[in-house]
Design an enzyme around this catalytic site. Structure first.
Site, PDB file in Angstrom:
ATOM      1  N   ASP A  27     -43.156 103.234  88.300  1.00  0.00           N
ATOM      2  CA  ASP A  27     -42.666 104.612  88.101  1.00  0.00           C
ATOM      3  C   ASP A  27     -43.531 105.716  88.732  1.00  0.00           C
ATOM      4  OD1 ASP A  27     -41.475 102.916  86.273  1.00  0.00           O
ATOM      5  OD2 ASP A  27     -42.043 104.063  84.504  1.00  0.00           O
ATOM      6  N   GLU A 212     -35.951 104.711  78.600  1.00  0.00           N
ATOM      7  CA  GLU A 212     -37.273 104.956  79.161  1.00  0.00           C
ATOM      8  C   GLU A 212     -37.263 106.283  79.941  1.00  0.00           C
ATOM      9  OE1 GLU A 212     -38.970 100.528  79.876  1.00  0.00           O
ATOM     10  OE2 GLU A 212     -37.729 101.205  81.524  1.00  0.00           O
TER      11      GLU A 212
HETATM   12  C1  FRU Z   1     -40.295 102.044  83.239  1.00  0.00           C
HETATM   13  C2  FRU Z   1     -41.448 101.540  82.383  1.00  0.00           C
HETATM   14  C3  FRU Z   1     -41.891 102.636  81.407  1.00  0.00           C
HETATM   15  C4  FRU Z   1     -43.323 102.285  81.141  1.00  0.00           C
HETATM   16  C5  FRU Z   1     -43.769 101.754  82.475  1.00  0.00           C
HETATM   17  C6  FRU Z   1     -44.790 100.660  82.387  1.00  0.00           C
HETATM   18  O1  FRU Z   1     -40.163 101.369  84.441  1.00  0.00           O
HETATM   19  O2  FRU Z   1     -41.071 100.375  81.698  1.00  0.00           O
HETATM   20  O3  FRU Z   1     -41.110 102.717  80.243  1.00  0.00           O
HETATM   21  O4  FRU Z   1     -44.074 103.378  80.725  1.00  0.00           O
HETATM   22  O5  FRU Z   1     -42.622 101.274  83.137  1.00  0.00           O
HETATM   23  O6  FRU Z   1     -45.319 100.344  83.642  1.00  0.00           O
END
Ligand code: FRU
Length: 475
Positions: A27, A212
């Site tokens: 992300d 998320e």
């Molecule tokens: C989204 C996610 C978020 C989390 C991160 C962990 O892709 O699952 O919810 O904070 O990636 O790397």
């Protein structure tokens, strides 16, 4: 394409999309504009090319196109590894972590305590903050982290914070947080003490996976009216499988978000635009709501065929609201700054065109009710975007390397949103293709792994003159 820096010449290395110099990225995090610089942080595993203990990688850009890699900004500590979150410019020093003269940048992120998780605990995700008083070059954790403890819920993460002001000019910080399969809003006067405000969990939204990476922000629609938009990334449950971002258009009164139309809306109908959020603190004079997403999908992110690094970001986009009939949707426009990458622009006629670059922007007028766009090479690799009747589809089954995952070959489709198709612009990089209809009213972001450059463009249903721009590498 001559690549000066040999290091960035590996097979499939994106040439004008952001990639980490090495190892794993997911992300985008903490995007904030501050004193002439756009900051981009990202979920990063610096010791491996698959997902692992998360850090915040960092890059800085003056134009959102060229990026300077920075040292890792935020490292794991005794509270856990560093999951996704946001950053704000605390211009009034509400946190007291800087001074009025030198206000701090404050990052708000999720601590993921993997040791606690192993013991069977469920409260292993909490929110912490870190601050910088040197324009984001170095980061200090707040001494009394975490600032928001876990109330006993397994998924409690991805804080996106921005300053909210009501009509009387009274302000507070508002945090949108993904809590299992709802969004919780919290508020704070100082980024340190947080108060619960409300939950958003409409029964008609897309579930199917965990929620998320929310984002809450204002956008003007084409009647000049201001609306609030809420982004929620979900995984799995996307329209073409795996991870995708849904959004809601409505109102936020400082405490509650209410959606106006009970319809599931997707930001992108390609499979490779996830966990995207927007920049904070962009100057009012600029006026844009700037977005970037992670150009991959949890279905196959860990096994795509790159070695030195894994995954890229989407092109940065500017978001706008528009009406289609009675309904309101988001248009994602490639930012103007990308035009700087054009090195050679040609107007070409005919249905079949020889291509001389692997890095392309192609602009087409749509004249037929049906159309077809195909890129191919002599080795039999090809991608096809096609509209037949009401069905719009993208086929990457023969795009190049696809054998790493069965889902990857699947046909992707987009629904009829009542759009009148007028134009298409297509951005091709070494391992991605992005389609923008009508300047972004419908978008498909797709990764592909052609082993040889595509050399032929074949088209049907488009205007006679096609604009073909060769683009240059940013590295
Ligand atoms: C989204 C996610 C978020 C989390 C991160 C962990 O892709 O699952 O919810 O904070 O990636 O790397």
């Amino acid at each position: 394409q001559e690549v000066e820096n040999e290091y960035y010449g590996e097979p499939f290395r994106s040439q004008y999309h952001f990639t980490p110099a090495s190892n794993w990225m997911n992300d985008p995090n903490g995007m904030v504009y501050f004193e002439g610089e756009y900051h981009l942080f990202y979920q990063h595993h610096p010791d491996g090319n698959t997902w692992g203990p998360m850090h915040w990688g960092h890059a800085i850009s003056a134009d959102l196109v060229h990026w300077d890699h920075q040292p890792i900004a935020i490292f794991p500590d005794e509270h856990g590894t560093i999951f996704s979150g946001s950053a704000v410019a605390d211009v009034n020093n509400t946190s007291g972590l800087g001074t009025k003269e030198n206000p701090p940048l404050v990052a708000i992120f999720t601590y993921h305590d993997a040791d606690a998780e192993k013991t069977g605990a469920i409260d292993f995700q909490t929110q912490g903050i870190a601050y910088s008083t040197d324009k984001g070059r170095t980061w200090e954790k707040y001494a009394k982290n975490p600032v928001l403890k876990n109330p006993g819920i397994k998924d409690f993460r991805d804080p996106k914070v921005d300053w909210y002001e009501n009509e009387d000019g009274n302000g507070k910080w508002v945090m949108s947080l993904a809590v299992k399969d709802k969004i919780s809003f919290y508020s704070s006067p100082n980024l340190i003490e947080w108060t619960f405000e409300s939950d958003f969990e409409p029964d008609w939204a897309a579930y199917g996976g965990v929620w998320e990476c929310p984002d809450l922000f204002k956008l003007k629609n084409n009647d000049g009216e201001e609306k609030w938009v809420l982004f929620v990334s979900i995984n799995p449950g996307g329209p073409n499988g795996g991870s995708a971002t849904q959004y809601f258009v409505g109102d936020f009164d400082g405490e509650n978000f209410t959606a106006e139309e009970q319809e599931v809306k997707w930001l992108d109908y390609g499979t490779d635009n996830y966990a995207g959020v927007t920049w904070s603190n962009v100057p009012k004079e600029d006026g844009r709501r700037l977005f970037i997403g992670w150009m991959s999908n949890w279905e196959y992110a860990n096994i795509v065929p790159t070695e030195v690094w894994r995954s890229a970001k989407t092109l940065p986009r500017s978001l706008e609201l528009f009406h289609s009939g009675e309904k309101q949707y988001i248009a994602s426009k490639p930012i103007e700054e990308i035009k700087k990458l054009r090195v050679d622009s040609k107007e070409v006629e005919g249905e079949s065109i020889d291509l001389s670059s692997e890095l392309l922007e192609i602009e087409l007028d749509i004249v037929g009710a049906d159309f077809e766009f195909e890129l191919s090479n002599a080795q039999g690799e090809q991608v096809i975007l096609k509209k037949e009747g009401n069905s719009l589809s993208f086929d990457r089954s023969l795009s190049g390397k696809t054998d790493f995952n069965n889902e990857f070959k699947k046909l992707h489709t987009a629904p009829d949103l009542g759009l009148d198709f007028r134009s298409l612009s297509v951005f091709v990089d070494k391992s991605s293709i992005e389609f923008f209809f009508n300047g972004g009213e419908l978008v498909l972001t797709e990764i592909i792994f052609p082993e040889n450059p595509y050399t032929q463009l074949k088209t049907k249903g488009f205007g006679e003159v096609k604009k073909v721009h060769s683009l240059k590498s940013i590295w």
